[in-house]
Design a protein around this motif. Structure first.
Motif, short mmCIF file in Angstrom:
data_model
loop_
_atom_site.label_atom_id
_atom_site.label_comp_id
_atom_site.label_asym_id
_atom_site.label_seq_id
_atom_site.Cartn_x
_atom_site.Cartn_y
_atom_site.Cartn_z
N SER A 153 0.84 -1.20 0.00
CA SER A 153 0.00 0.00 0.00
C SER A 153 0.88 1.25 0.00
N ALA A 154 0.24 2.38 -0.30
CA ALA A 154 0.95 3.66 -0.32
C ALA A 154 1.52 3.98 1.07
N ALA A 155 0.77 3.67 2.12
CA ALA A 155 1.24 3.95 3.48
C ALA A 155 2.48 3.12 3.80
N GLU A 156 2.48 1.84 3.38
CA GLU A 156 3.63 0.98 3.64
C GLU A 156 4.87 1.45 2.89
N ILE A 157 4.69 1.88 1.64
CA ILE A 157 5.85 2.30 0.85
C ILE A 157 6.41 3.60 1.41
N LYS A 158 5.55 4.47 1.95
CA LYS A 158 6.03 5.72 2.58
C LYS A 158 6.88 5.40 3.81
N ARG A 159 6.43 4.42 4.61
CA ARG A 159 7.21 4.00 5.78
C ARG A 159 8.56 3.42 5.35
N ALA A 160 8.55 2.62 4.28
CA ALA A 160 9.80 2.02 3.80
C ALA A 160 10.74 3.11 3.27
N GLN A 161 10.19 4.12 2.59
CA GLN A 161 11.01 5.25 2.10
C GLN A 161 11.65 5.99 3.27
N LYS A 162 10.85 6.22 4.32
CA LYS A 162 11.36 6.94 5.48
C LYS A 162 12.49 6.16 6.14
N ALA A 163 12.30 4.84 6.31
CA ALA A 163 13.33 4.00 6.92
C ALA A 163 14.59 4.00 6.07
N GLU A 164 14.44 3.93 4.75
CA GLU A 164 15.60 3.95 3.85
C GLU A 164 16.34 5.28 3.94
N ARG A 165 15.58 6.38 3.99
CA ARG A 165 16.19 7.71 4.09
C ARG A 165 16.94 7.86 5.41
N GLU A 166 16.36 7.37 6.52
CA GLU A 166 17.02 7.46 7.82
C GLU A 166 18.29 6.62 7.84
N ALA A 167 18.26 5.44 7.21
CA ALA A 167 19.46 4.59 7.15
C ALA A 167 20.55 5.27 6.35
N THR A 168 20.18 5.91 5.26
CA THR A 168 21.16 6.63 4.43
C THR A 168 21.75 7.80 5.20
N ASP A 169 20.89 8.54 5.92
CA ASP A 169 21.37 9.67 6.72
C ASP A 169 22.34 9.21 7.80
N LEU A 170 22.01 8.10 8.45
CA LEU A 170 22.87 7.56 9.50
C LEU A 170 24.22 7.14 8.92
N LYS A 171 24.19 6.49 7.76
CA LYS A 171 25.43 6.06 7.12
C LYS A 171 26.29 7.28 6.78
N GLY A 172 25.65 8.35 6.27
CA GLY A 172 26.38 9.57 5.94
C GLY A 172 26.98 10.23 7.15
N SER A 173 26.22 10.25 8.28
CA SER A 173 26.75 10.90 9.48
C SER A 173 27.89 10.07 10.08
N MET A 174 27.79 8.74 9.98
CA MET A 174 28.89 7.89 10.48
C MET A 174 30.14 8.09 9.64
#
Length: 114
Positions: free
Chosen positions: A83-104
């Motif tokens: 669903s659209a809600a699930e894909i939005k959650r997955a996008q947010k989790a992916e973005r947060e993981a990318t941000d964490l990797k960049g900050s590390m």
């Protein structure tokens, strides 16, 4: 009266979005009007087609336009529709993981691994 075939297009935009829809109009600047457009969002093995309706795309944002063969258009078997809600959650989790990797990476720059 012979009508031209209706083309289903995949349009890749500069910001990475992928739009699908029926070609209604275009001009010499690659401005495009899609009818029944949807945005295909893919995160890992999950995907969702988010309906947009009638959509006007400014040509300067177009990277690629291609015709989809609806008889051959198949996603790989490992792709799961969600669903659209699930894909939005997955996008947010992916973005947060990318941000964490960049900050590390930024914190570890002083080690100079190059």
């Amino acid at each position: 009266l012979l009508l031209p075939p209706i083309l289903t297009l995949l349009v890749l935009l500069r910001d990475g979005r992928k739009l699908l829809g029926l070609l209604r109009s275009f001009d010499q600047f690659a401005n495009v009007v899609l009818e029944g457009a949807c945005e295909r969002v893919i995160v890992g093995d999950l995907y969702c087609d988010i309906p947009l309706g009638l959509y006007v795309i400014r040509g300067e944002n177009v990277v690629l336009i291609g015709e989809l063969d609806l008889e051959k258009e198949e996603l790989p078997s490992h792709m799961t529709p969600v669903s659209a809600a699930e894909i939005k959650r997955a996008q947010k989790a992916e973005r947060e993981a990318t941000d964490l990797k960049g900050s590390m990476r930024k914190r570890m720059e002083f080690l100079d691994f190059d």
